[in-house]
Write a protein that holds these residues in place. Structure first.
Motif, mmCIF file in Angstrom:
data_model
loop_
_atom_site.group_PDB
_atom_site.id
_atom_site.type_symbol
_atom_site.label_atom_id
_atom_site.label_comp_id
_atom_site.label_asym_id
_atom_site.label_seq_id
_atom_site.Cartn_x
_atom_site.Cartn_y
_atom_site.Cartn_z
ATOM 1 N N LYS A 6 -4.898 60.806 -9.041
ATOM 2 C CA LYS A 6 -5.201 60.471 -7.660
ATOM 3 C C LYS A 6 -6.032 59.187 -7.635
ATOM 4 N N MET A 7 -5.618 58.218 -6.809
ATOM 5 C CA MET A 7 -6.332 56.937 -6.705
ATOM 6 C C MET A 7 -7.482 57.084 -5.707
ATOM 7 N N ARG A 8 -8.571 56.458 -6.022
ATOM 8 C CA ARG A 8 -9.690 56.429 -5.102
ATOM 9 C C ARG A 8 -9.490 55.293 -4.116
ATOM 10 N N GLY A 9 -10.017 55.442 -2.936
ATOM 11 C CA GLY A 9 -9.919 54.384 -1.935
ATOM 12 C C GLY A 9 -11.022 53.361 -2.124
ATOM 13 N N GLY A 10 -10.997 52.339 -1.303
ATOM 14 C CA GLY A 10 -12.052 51.334 -1.328
ATOM 15 C C GLY A 10 -11.644 50.075 -2.070
ATOM 16 N N ARG A 11 -12.568 49.159 -2.178
ATOM 17 C CA ARG A 11 -12.315 47.881 -2.836
ATOM 18 C C ARG A 11 -12.247 48.049 -4.342
ATOM 19 N N ARG A 12 -11.351 47.286 -4.926
ATOM 20 C CA ARG A 12 -11.249 47.230 -6.376
ATOM 21 C C ARG A 12 -11.166 45.771 -6.773
ATOM 22 N N ALA A 13 -11.809 45.412 -7.837
ATOM 23 C CA ALA A 13 -11.810 44.026 -8.289
ATOM 24 C C ALA A 13 -10.390 43.591 -8.646
ATOM 25 N N GLY A 14 -10.015 42.398 -8.180
ATOM 26 C CA GLY A 14 -8.709 41.842 -8.515
ATOM 27 C C GLY A 14 -7.583 42.321 -7.617
ATOM 28 N N SER A 15 -7.864 43.177 -6.653
ATOM 29 C CA SER A 15 -6.790 43.680 -5.802
ATOM 30 C C SER A 15 -6.600 42.752 -4.609
ATOM 31 N N GLY A 16 -5.437 42.816 -4.024
ATOM 32 C CA GLY A 16 -5.155 42.026 -2.827
ATOM 33 C C GLY A 16 -4.602 40.654 -3.151
ATOM 34 N N ARG A 17 -4.326 39.892 -2.100
ATOM 35 C CA ARG A 17 -3.761 38.559 -2.256
ATOM 36 C C ARG A 17 -4.837 37.602 -2.744
ATOM 37 N N LYS A 18 -4.450 36.689 -3.586
ATOM 38 C CA LYS A 18 -5.398 35.716 -4.132
ATOM 39 C C LYS A 18 -5.805 34.728 -3.044
ATOM 40 N N LYS A 19 -6.970 34.133 -3.178
ATOM 41 C CA LYS A 19 -7.475 33.195 -2.189
ATOM 42 C C LYS A 19 -6.565 31.978 -2.113
ATOM 43 N N ASN A 20 -6.479 31.422 -0.911
ATOM 44 C CA ASN A 20 -5.715 30.217 -0.605
ATOM 45 C C ASN A 20 -4.220 30.354 -0.842
ATOM 46 N N SER A 21 -3.694 31.547 -0.963
ATOM 47 C CA SER A 21 -2.247 31.719 -1.081
ATOM 48 C C SER A 21 -1.714 32.133 0.283
ATOM 49 N N PRO A 22 -0.751 31.369 0.817
ATOM 50 C CA PRO A 22 -0.261 31.676 2.161
ATOM 51 C C PRO A 22 0.592 32.938 2.161
ATOM 52 N N ASN A 23 0.615 33.629 3.286
ATOM 53 C CA ASN A 23 1.486 34.794 3.367
ATOM 54 C C ASN A 23 2.914 34.309 3.610
#
Length: 132
Positions: A6-23
């Protein structure tokens, strides 16, 4: 380790889109605008240059000042496309902290303190102190 963890919720380091990368939507919109011809940046640059040239042609006319003002207003709007703000640019810092040492020769009269600097006896040569 369990097969299904089971995954825990919340922020994790390195997750999400990298900075300055357009969607994907922004990148597609920018590609379409560039392919269609003139972009807003190009239009602002062309209008600024034409207003500036018009003002240069009519230097002796009263309208020249008005053209310069309009060219400056367009340049102000176009500036973010060409020049990043200083706050967003990484500014190079020194390699390390700088230590400044001051060696004072002479000083206060004998028997005085910084709080009470009066005194009349000055030594000719201050006592030798080791340099740190």
């Amino acid at each position: 380790m369990k097969k299904y963890q089971k995954m825990r919720g919340g922020r994790r380091a390195g997750s999400g889109r990298k900075k300055n990368s357009p969607n994907k939507a922004s990148a597609k919109r920018e590609r379409e605008a560039a392919a269609s011809g003139a972009t807003p940046r190009d239009v602002m640059l062309m209008s600024m240059r034409s207003l500036w040239a018009l003002a240069d042609e009519n230097k002796k006319d009263k309208k020249a000042f008005e053209h310069y003002i309009r060219a400056a207003a367009v340049a102000k709007d176009a500036a973010p496309y060409f020049h990043p703000r200083l706050s967003t640019v990484d500014q190079a810092q020194g390699a390390g902290g700088t230590t400044i040492r001051v060696h004072v020769t002479g000083g206060l009269p004998v028997g005085s303190t910084p709080e009470r600097p009066e005194g009349t006896e000055y030594s000719e040569v201050p006592p030798e102190e080791p340099y740190r």
